[in-house]
Design a protein around this motif. Sequence first.
Motif, PDB file in Angstrom:
ATOM      1  N   SER A  49      10.743  78.634 137.407  1.00  0.00           N
ATOM      2  CA  SER A  49       9.486  79.198 137.899  1.00  0.00           C
ATOM      3  C   SER A  49       9.561  79.306 139.405  1.00  0.00           C
ATOM      4  O   SER A  49      10.321  78.619 140.065  1.00  0.00           O
ATOM      5  CB  SER A  49       8.326  78.295 137.497  1.00  0.00           C
ATOM      6  OG  SER A  49       8.537  77.012 138.016  1.00  0.00           O
ATOM      7  N   LYS A  50       8.731  80.199 139.969  1.00  0.00           N
ATOM      8  CA  LYS A  50       8.799  80.480 141.397  1.00  0.00           C
ATOM      9  C   LYS A  50       8.486  79.231 142.228  1.00  0.00           C
ATOM     10  O   LYS A  50       8.991  79.061 143.318  1.00  0.00           O
ATOM     11  CB  LYS A  50       7.793  81.598 141.696  1.00  0.00           C
ATOM     12  CG  LYS A  50       8.076  82.430 142.913  1.00  0.00           C
ATOM     13  CD  LYS A  50       8.690  83.791 142.616  1.00  0.00           C
ATOM     14  CE  LYS A  50       9.054  84.480 143.931  1.00  0.00           C
ATOM     15  NZ  LYS A  50       7.891  85.159 144.525  1.00  0.00           N
ATOM     16  N   LEU A  53      11.443  76.743 143.351  1.00  0.00           N
ATOM     17  CA  LEU A  53      12.535  77.191 144.206  1.00  0.00           C
ATOM     18  C   LEU A  53      12.190  76.908 145.660  1.00  0.00           C
ATOM     19  O   LEU A  53      11.010  76.742 145.997  1.00  0.00           O
ATOM     20  CB  LEU A  53      12.767  78.695 144.005  1.00  0.00           C
ATOM     21  CG  LEU A  53      13.411  79.069 142.680  1.00  0.00           C
ATOM     22  CD1 LEU A  53      13.453  80.569 142.553  1.00  0.00           C
ATOM     23  CD2 LEU A  53      14.798  78.492 142.564  1.00  0.00           C
ATOM     24  N   GLY A  55      11.157  77.316 149.482  1.00  0.00           N
ATOM     25  CA  GLY A  55      10.224  78.251 150.083  1.00  0.00           C
ATOM     26  C   GLY A  55      10.267  78.173 151.580  1.00  0.00           C
ATOM     27  O   GLY A  55      11.221  77.655 152.167  1.00  0.00           O
TER      28      GLY A  55
ATOM     29  N   ARG B  66      18.176  74.922 143.070  1.00  0.00           N
ATOM     30  CA  ARG B  66      17.485  75.024 144.355  1.00  0.00           C
ATOM     31  C   ARG B  66      18.477  75.075 145.500  1.00  0.00           C
ATOM     32  O   ARG B  66      18.297  75.821 146.461  1.00  0.00           O
ATOM     33  CB  ARG B  66      16.563  73.816 144.540  1.00  0.00           C
ATOM     34  CG  ARG B  66      15.233  73.954 143.860  1.00  0.00           C
ATOM     35  CD  ARG B  66      14.316  72.869 144.329  1.00  0.00           C
ATOM     36  NE  ARG B  66      14.678  71.586 143.760  1.00  0.00           N
ATOM     37  CZ  ARG B  66      14.217  71.128 142.603  1.00  0.00           C
ATOM     38  NH1 ARG B  66      13.377  71.837 141.899  1.00  0.00           N
ATOM     39  NH2 ARG B  66      14.613  69.967 142.152  1.00  0.00           N
ATOM     40  N   TYR B  69      20.088  78.482 145.603  1.00  0.00           N
ATOM     41  CA  TYR B  69      19.098  79.471 146.036  1.00  0.00           C
ATOM     42  C   TYR B  69      18.851  79.364 147.530  1.00  0.00           C
ATOM     43  O   TYR B  69      18.791  80.361 148.249  1.00  0.00           O
ATOM     44  CB  TYR B  69      17.799  79.240 145.266  1.00  0.00           C
ATOM     45  CG  TYR B  69      16.725  80.261 145.529  1.00  0.00           C
ATOM     46  CD1 TYR B  69      15.772  80.069 146.525  1.00  0.00           C
ATOM     47  CD2 TYR B  69      16.654  81.422 144.771  1.00  0.00           C
ATOM     48  CE1 TYR B  69      14.792  81.004 146.766  1.00  0.00           C
ATOM     49  CE2 TYR B  69      15.671  82.356 144.997  1.00  0.00           C
ATOM     50  CZ  TYR B  69      14.748  82.154 145.994  1.00  0.00           C
ATOM     51  OH  TYR B  69      13.785  83.078 146.234  1.00  0.00           O
TER      52      TYR B  69
END
Lengths: 202, 108
Positions: A49-50, A53, A55, B66, B69
């Motif tokens: 889900s966004k 991740l 930010g 993560r 990314y």
Amino acid sequence: MRTSHSVRQRPSVNMAGVGFRRWAQALCRGNGSGISALVSGCRAASGVSKGSLPGPYPTTPEEKAAAAKKYNMTVEDYEPYPNKGEGYGDYPNLPERSQHERDPWYQWDHPDLRRNWGEPIHWDFDMYIRNRVDTSPSPVSWSSMCKQLFGFIGFMLFMFYLGEKFPSYQPVAAKQYPYNDLYLEKGGDPEKEPEEVKHYEI
Amino acid sequence: MADYQEAPLATRPKTLDPNEYFSVSLEQRRSEQSRAALRANLKRQYQMQLNNPLRRELIEDPALTRWVYARTHTYPHFNATSKTSLLGAMFGVAPLFILYYVFKTDRV
């Protein structure tokens, strides 16, 4: 209870064709333009889900707490990289320790990487694996190591420089050739008499 | 090891840290407890997935996702400061011109 005999047999349908037809109908009906018309408005619920991740850099304490929770860290441990526009975002600034320094006897989930599942990964993790950079304490102090290495290299360079400047070798003279300094071999005229070359003194 | 000194690129191991043994305040104990709770939760999640006999797929690690990314999506957080511009010029622009000059002038 089996009810297979009462189920009506449907004719087989090419699902790819059905999907394509539906997509073409939605395209004709849809109100988007350009690429957004071709892409479906909703996405699947599978995958990450966004919110899980990385930010942007967190500014308020609530954002910091949410980021700490996201990365499975306590709020006092979580510290983002300073916001200098270097591209880190809200990724945590973990201590620069190599995997060499971790306890070799603890039962890690991934023993070769000395890491547990879900543990936040250092930004330079691929540098700090056990094949690469090692930050373990050294037996001799860093200054002593530097002095020894550069002292030796500097000394050798200096001595080679001196050797270039002041060469020292056995006394040598120019090479002496027979047959009047190889007069015929060097292309001298066979008719003419060469001048006598004497390499000795009596 | 009582006279152990840290080096600039090496660290003091946790077992040689005197703060680990003397004057451990309640605050520190509490933070250690919360860290241990997080770690235990992650361990539990992993073990549940690992030992699940009906599992067919790979165990996906969200921390790894993560990390990957974050390392690939640095552009949205990039700002052109003096330092980043200098680094970009030094590693991206200058070698281009320097190498062009060197290759063109120094022919064997």
